[in-house]
Structures are given as C-alpha cells and as structure tokens.
Scaffold this motif. Sequence first.
Motif, PDB file in Angstrom:
ATOM      1  N   ALA A  71      -6.594  -2.009 -16.820  1.00 32.35           N
ATOM      2  CA  ALA A  71      -6.490  -1.625 -15.409  1.00 32.35           C
ATOM      3  C   ALA A  71      -5.249  -2.196 -14.741  1.00 32.35           C
ATOM      4  CB  ALA A  71      -7.738  -2.070 -14.651  1.00 32.35           C
ATOM      5  N   ASP A  72      -4.774  -3.341 -15.233  1.00 28.22           N
ATOM      6  CA  ASP A  72      -3.602  -3.967 -14.624  1.00 28.22           C
ATOM      7  C   ASP A  72      -2.313  -3.195 -14.886  1.00 28.22           C
ATOM      8  OD1 ASP A  72      -3.722  -4.563 -17.340  1.00 28.22           O
ATOM      9  OD2 ASP A  72      -2.646  -6.462 -17.090  1.00 28.22           O
ATOM     10  N   GLN A  73      -2.368  -2.176 -15.731  1.00 24.58           N
ATOM     11  CA  GLN A  73      -1.176  -1.385 -16.048  1.00 24.58           C
ATOM     12  C   GLN A  73      -1.025  -0.167 -15.137  1.00 24.58           C
ATOM     13  OE1 GLN A  73      -0.980  -0.400 -20.263  1.00 24.58           O
ATOM     14  NE2 GLN A  73      -1.936  -2.360 -20.825  1.00 24.58           N
ATOM     15  N   ALA A  74      -1.929   0.002 -14.190  1.00 25.71           N
ATOM     16  CA  ALA A  74      -1.890   1.188 -13.329  1.00 25.71           C
ATOM     17  C   ALA A  74      -2.199   0.816 -11.883  1.00 25.71           C
ATOM     18  CB  ALA A  74      -2.881   2.250 -13.814  1.00 25.71           C
ATOM     19  N   ILE A  75      -1.728   1.661 -10.970  1.00 25.09           N
ATOM     20  CA  ILE A  75      -2.103   1.574  -9.560  1.00 25.09           C
ATOM     21  C   ILE A  75      -3.317   2.467  -9.357  1.00 25.09           C
ATOM     22  CG2 ILE A  75      -1.415   2.203  -7.205  1.00 25.09           C
ATOM     23  CD1 ILE A  75       1.479   1.589  -8.036  1.00 25.09           C
ATOM     24  N   PHE A  76      -4.336   1.935  -8.711  1.00 23.31           N
ATOM     25  CA  PHE A  76      -5.513   2.747  -8.401  1.00 23.31           C
ATOM     26  C   PHE A  76      -5.340   3.406  -7.037  1.00 23.31           C
ATOM     27  CE2 PHE A  76      -7.179   0.533 -11.970  1.00 23.31           C
ATOM     28  CZ  PHE A  76      -8.171   1.356 -12.488  1.00 23.31           C
ATOM     29  N   SER A  77      -5.645   4.694  -7.011  1.00 25.27           N
ATOM     30  CA  SER A  77      -5.476   5.515  -5.818  1.00 25.27           C
ATOM     31  C   SER A  77      -6.813   6.114  -5.423  1.00 25.27           C
ATOM     32  CB  SER A  77      -4.457   6.630  -6.113  1.00 25.27           C
ATOM     33  OG  SER A  77      -4.358   7.534  -5.030  1.00 25.27           O
ATOM     34  N   VAL A  78      -6.929   6.529  -4.152  1.00 25.81           N
ATOM     35  CA  VAL A  78      -8.146   7.207  -3.699  1.00 25.81           C
ATOM     36  C   VAL A  78      -7.779   8.419  -2.858  1.00 25.81           C
ATOM     37  CG1 VAL A  78      -9.695   5.235  -3.809  1.00 25.81           C
ATOM     38  CG2 VAL A  78      -8.345   5.612  -1.747  1.00 25.81           C
ATOM     39  N   HIS A  79      -8.614   9.434  -2.964  1.00 28.05           N
ATOM     40  CA  HIS A  79      -8.421  10.699  -2.249  1.00 28.05           C
ATOM     41  C   HIS A  79      -9.787  11.083  -1.699  1.00 28.05           C
ATOM     42  CE1 HIS A  79      -6.528  14.884  -2.033  1.00 28.05           C
ATOM     43  NE2 HIS A  79      -7.791  15.102  -1.724  1.00 28.05           N
ATOM     44  N   ARG A 110      -4.468   0.619  -4.277  1.00 26.14           N
ATOM     45  CA  ARG A 110      -3.176   0.346  -3.650  1.00 26.14           C
ATOM     46  C   ARG A 110      -2.401   1.639  -3.369  1.00 26.14           C
ATOM     47  NH1 ARG A 110      -5.419  -3.279  -2.271  1.00 26.14           N
ATOM     48  NH2 ARG A 110      -4.956  -5.516  -2.449  1.00 26.14           N
ATOM     49  N   GLN A 111      -3.070   2.767  -3.444  1.00 28.67           N
ATOM     50  CA  GLN A 111      -2.507   4.030  -2.981  1.00 28.67           C
ATOM     51  C   GLN A 111      -3.611   4.797  -2.271  1.00 28.67           C
ATOM     52  OE1 GLN A 111       0.247   6.708  -5.345  1.00 28.67           O
ATOM     53  NE2 GLN A 111      -1.502   8.106  -5.252  1.00 28.67           N
ATOM     54  N   VAL A 112      -3.287   5.329  -1.103  1.00 33.81           N
ATOM     55  CA  VAL A 112      -4.240   6.153  -0.362  1.00 33.81           C
ATOM     56  C   VAL A 112      -3.641   7.539  -0.189  1.00 33.81           C
ATOM     57  CG1 VAL A 112      -5.438   6.518   1.826  1.00 33.81           C
ATOM     58  CG2 VAL A 112      -5.300   4.221   0.858  1.00 33.81           C
ATOM     59  N   GLU A 113      -4.403   8.557  -0.555  1.00 38.40           N
ATOM     60  CA  GLU A 113      -3.972   9.939  -0.408  1.00 38.40           C
ATOM     61  C   GLU A 113      -4.558  10.480   0.890  1.00 38.40           C
ATOM     62  OE1 GLU A 113      -4.444  12.127  -4.042  1.00 38.40           O
ATOM     63  OE2 GLU A 113      -3.606  10.483  -5.232  1.00 38.40           O
ATOM     64  N   LEU A 157       0.853  -1.185   0.000  1.00 31.02           N
ATOM     65  CA  LEU A 157       0.000   0.000   0.000  1.00 31.02           C
ATOM     66  C   LEU A 157       0.893   1.241   0.000  1.00 31.02           C
ATOM     67  CD1 LEU A 157      -2.891   1.135   0.160  1.00 31.02           C
ATOM     68  CD2 LEU A 157      -2.594   1.239   2.650  1.00 31.02           C
ATOM     69  N   HIS A 158       0.724   2.084  -1.004  1.00 29.59           N
ATOM     70  CA  HIS A 158       1.515   3.304  -1.135  1.00 29.59           C
ATOM     71  C   HIS A 158       0.812   4.445  -0.392  1.00 29.59           C
ATOM     72  CE1 HIS A 158       4.085   1.524  -4.309  1.00 29.59           C
ATOM     73  NE2 HIS A 158       2.979   0.845  -4.585  1.00 29.59           N
ATOM     74  N   ILE A 159       1.550   5.116   0.474  1.00 28.24           N
ATOM     75  CA  ILE A 159       1.008   6.242   1.234  1.00 28.24           C
ATOM     76  C   ILE A 159       1.426   7.536   0.548  1.00 28.24           C
ATOM     77  CG2 ILE A 159       0.973   7.449   3.442  1.00 28.24           C
ATOM     78  CD1 ILE A 159      -0.451   4.736   3.469  1.00 28.24           C
TER      79      ILE A 159
END
Length: 514
Positions: A195-203, A224-227, A5-7
Amino acid sequence: MSDRLHIFDTTLRDGEQSPGCSMNIEEKMRVAHALGALGVDIIEAGFPIASPGDFEAVHRIATEVHGPKIAGLARAAVKDIERAAMAVQPAGDNARIHTFIATSPIHMEAKLRMTPDQVLERAVDSVKLARSLVPEVEFSAEDAGRTEIDFLCRIVEAVIKAGARVINIPDTVGYMTPDEFGYRIRTLVERVPNADQAIFSVHCHNDLGLAVANSLAAVENGARQVECTMNGLGERAGNASLEEIVMIMKTRSDRYDLEMGIDTTKIVPTSKLVSSITGMPVQANKAIVGANAFAHESGIHQDGMLKHKKTYEIMTPESVGWNTNRMVLGKHSGRAALKARYVELGIELDDARLIAVFDRFKILADKKKEMFDEDLMSLLTDDAELDGEHVKLISLHVASGTSDTPVAAIELDIDGEIHKATAEGDGPVDAAFKAIKSLVEPNGKLLLYSVNAITAGTDAQGEVTVRLQYGERIVNGQGSDTDIVVASANALIAALNKLPNMHAKEVHAQYSGV
C-alpha cells in the motif's frame, strides 16, 4: 504518509454526465483552462473512446493546458486503453490513464458476467498495458463500497504490483456512511502489503448527501487524493463538491494539516463559469459559491457582523473569489480593461475572441447603467464562434397585450440562409418558441424553461436556461439579454444548435413570404 492532498477534478468527465450538461469542445477548453488556473492537480478531461468529440477534447486539453496532470478514463479493455493513451499523449510526463473495472458481487455477476478471478486478471492486464503506454496509471475498483473487503484487498495489491500508482476507491452509488467508508480506507492501507507504493484516492457520489463527509472520512484514514467536481456536478445526485472539500481543508487546517495547490480566490469565478456553460444554476444557499453564502439578514447576525466579521463568518468572501467591488466596468471602458477583468476572473481570451466579446460588451453597456462580473460571464455564454452553430437569431419582433393574442415574428440564419416565420402563442415567449420550432428540425421536447436575473435592478439581464430532449440526447442552452423574450429565444437556439443533424425544415406554405 504524504502531507499533500491531491485534488482530482472530474467536472469534464463525471460532471458532464449530468443530464443536459454536455459541453462542446470549445466550452470544455474554457473550463479546462480555468481549472488549470485554479490549481487542481489532475484534470480528468474525458472518456476518449466514448466519441470522436470526447477524444478530440481530451487531446486538445492535453496539448494546451499546462500544469495539471491530464487523465483519460478507460474501461479495463485494450481498445479503451490504447485510445486513452493516444488522447493524453501530448501531456508528456503529465499524462495519466485512469482505468477501471467493477468489483462488487452484483456488478461482476449481473453486469460483467465474470468471476472474481477473471476480473482480477483483466484488471492486472489492463494496468500493465496502460503502464507501458503512459507514465502514470490510476486504477479504480468500481462500486468498491459494496465490494467484499478480502477481494478488494487482493485486487488492490495485484494492480499496485502491476504498476498502478494511484488506487481509487469509489463509493459509486453513494451508499456508504462516513464511519464505514473511513474504516474501509484504513483497512486497505493497513492490510495491503504494498500500500505504501500508491496514493489512495476516493470518488464519492452524493446519493445520500454524504459525498463530502465520506471524502473527509477517507482523508482522515489515509486517502491523499479526492475526486470531485465544481458545484458538485455529476451523475444522479452528483459528486463531492470541490469548493467544499478545498475550503474545509483551508478553514479547518487545525484538523486537516495538508498542503494543496489551489488558488482559492478563483473558486467563485470557476464556479460561475461552469454554471454558465452547463446551464446548471447554483442554488442560492449552496456552501461557498451560492449567492447567499455570505449574506446576513438576521438582526442578531447583522449586529455581530458590524462589531466583528468573524462572529458569523468563518472565511472571508474575498478568500474564495467573491468581489466586493461589484461595479467594475461601463460603456466607456476599453478593450484592455475588459481583458484585464477577465484575467482577474480566471479567463484568458485570445485577440480574436476578445474582439467578439468586446463588441457584445459595448452593446450591453449601452443598455445597462452598471456592469457586473455576472454580466461579463454571461457574454461568454453568448459566444457566436462556438463550434456547431447552425442557427443564428437575426431579428425577433413580439406583440403582446392584456386583450391581444401574443404573436412573434422571427428571422433566423440557418446554415447561411435566411428563414422567416410568425406564430401565435399563450404568451410572448411561447409565441417566439413556436415560431423558431416551425423553422428547424429536429426541435426536441422542452424539459425545462428557467429564468434568473443575473444582477439586481430593472435593467438587469435575464438569464434563461432551456433543456431539450431528442431521443436519448438531453441538451441545455442558455441566453441572456435585458429583454427576457430575446434571452429566451437565444437560449432555445443555443440548445437547438447542440442537437444532432440540425437543419432547416422544408418551408411550409403558411410561413412563406413572412
């Protein structure tokens, strides 16, 4: 799907947009270095085209902060993107442009006045331009929570094809509920062909108090990224709180088996730093970083804690950076010990700044029997070497009593010249404020005056926060001292120094010779 998980920390961009939370460049550098030590994966350092100051801050962070990726925000516009690319260029392989455009019907029609096809074309062109300038591009569909799902799938597929490798799905207005938001993320992951070519993030914004819950629902469904921001800072009701996201992941690793690079022991020191710089106090019952987060007053709870701490604590105070050894330094402590303690708190001081802080430390240590971490953090907020300081307090004398009208005599250094004034007030603080405001302009409208004790005891420092409004500009100032009137004067002066075009008033007859 990645097991990491990317912060993505946006304290310096979205957090700074909270009214009164604007920071100068040196303050941003301190926060950026602390975030780097904390171990966040990405620092969104600012909005480079917004102002020359924002550009300089992003450029310096990209130059001096190593480890995290450094992102600059840009609208889907050529000038924005080119400016952002210049700002993050020193980060090299860690440079990222975060470009966005609104995609909901209400935003496209009322704000952009563009058709969906025009928005899609602008998004694709912007991502292609950004990708030609930096190694990594993130695309955000502003107000994705209220965007029609078919159009959202279409634009996400197109920008991934154009080169975006991070796709951010913001709940811009904090409207969605966890089940809705989680389903939206899963739909995108399953329906978008690439979609498998990118990381999905949320803000996620916190207008309904659901920012953290919505972020977790997104992670459960493929994000896999949370803002997020320290202390949940941000526009309106704020953003998802970094400390809550991280400690949920750590504490509930049975449910969220994801790797992170966060040093959790630096959470509380970073929280305190952000609070002291922005002037936004952390509520006592705030999860993880609030003063009462690990306090136990109920007899039943205390009995359980004495028998076994895990009866009522699901994490230890030490794991997030609370220091159980509260007294750390005293008046006989040396410069090396002070520097070492700041390092433990996640703050690196260069030699020149250490000397300035140490001088103030010795003055404070003579006034107090015990020195606490909170006292050390307050010394940083009083740094006289920050950019843009036009006004300095030289002396303050106040007379007040039960049957006397309070009066204050003030002496200020304004751009190298000494100015003096006296004023009466409803109390000693009011008198001091009136004396100060008689000498400078602009002096703004007082929106907030807040006093907090930094530590316990009658010799505790008082920490004062002052919020001023001048036109559309809102600024905070903080001051601390064992004398609450001096702390108040310092807080007002700190806020005044942040107002544009600060200068001395023309001397009025009633103040001459005082």
